[in-house]
Design a protein around this motif. Structure first.
Motif, PDB file in Angstrom:
ATOM      1  N   LEU A   1       0.843  -1.182   0.000  1.00  0.00           N
ATOM      2  CA  LEU A   1       0.000   0.000   0.000  1.00  0.00           C
ATOM      3  C   LEU A   1       0.879   1.232   0.000  1.00  0.00           C
ATOM      4  O   LEU A   1       2.023   1.196   0.432  1.00  0.00           O
ATOM      5  N   PHE A   2       0.347   2.295  -0.547  1.00  0.00           N
ATOM      6  CA  PHE A   2       1.072   3.553  -0.595  1.00  0.00           C
ATOM      7  C   PHE A   2       0.557   4.456   0.514  1.00  0.00           C
ATOM      8  O   PHE A   2      -0.632   4.489   0.808  1.00  0.00           O
ATOM      9  N   VAL A   3       1.468   5.181   1.122  1.00  0.00           N
ATOM     10  CA  VAL A   3       1.099   6.092   2.197  1.00  0.00           C
ATOM     11  C   VAL A   3       0.277   7.226   1.596  1.00  0.00           C
ATOM     12  O   VAL A   3       0.688   7.879   0.657  1.00  0.00           O
ATOM     13  N   ALA A   4      -0.905   7.406   2.142  1.00  0.00           N
ATOM     14  CA  ALA A   4      -1.804   8.460   1.685  1.00  0.00           C
ATOM     15  C   ALA A   4      -2.038   9.420   2.846  1.00  0.00           C
ATOM     16  O   ALA A   4      -1.452   9.280   3.916  1.00  0.00           O
ATOM     17  N   SER A   5      -2.914  10.352   2.639  1.00  0.00           N
ATOM     18  CA  SER A   5      -3.196  11.315   3.704  1.00  0.00           C
ATOM     19  C   SER A   5      -3.807  10.641   4.929  1.00  0.00           C
ATOM     20  O   SER A   5      -3.633  11.091   6.049  1.00  0.00           O
ATOM     21  N   ASN A   6      -4.505   9.524   4.705  1.00  0.00           N
ATOM     22  CA  ASN A   6      -5.097   8.787   5.817  1.00  0.00           C
ATOM     23  C   ASN A   6      -4.546   7.365   5.786  1.00  0.00           C
ATOM     24  O   ASN A   6      -5.021   6.509   5.040  1.00  0.00           O
TER      25      ASN A   6
END
Length: 66
Positions: free
Chosen positions: A33-38
């Motif tokens: 998974l890619f780090v997102a805002s949440n």
């Protein structure tokens, strides 16, 4: 980029005598998974894929003679 990992612990028991363990082990599945805002939402979105892969690993082990 992060990784989610799901580990399933399993025990295969005899149908006639549930105290008799035929096999046991663990099966593992992971997803990226890619780090997102949440981050929590991103992890929850990647969890079904990791769970599916762990399930496939479990079925493969049992189908191929543990």
């Amino acid at each position: 980029e992060l990784s989610n990992t799901v580990v399933l612990g399993w025990v295969l028991r005899d149908a006639k005598d549930s105290t008799k363990v035929l096999a046991s082990g663990t099966s593992e599945g992971s997803s990226q998974l890619f780090v997102a805002s949440n981050l929590q939402t991103a992890r929850q979105a990647a969890l079904p894929e990791a769970t599916e892969r762990a399930g496939e690993s479990l079925v493969s082990k049992i189908a191929n003679g543990y």
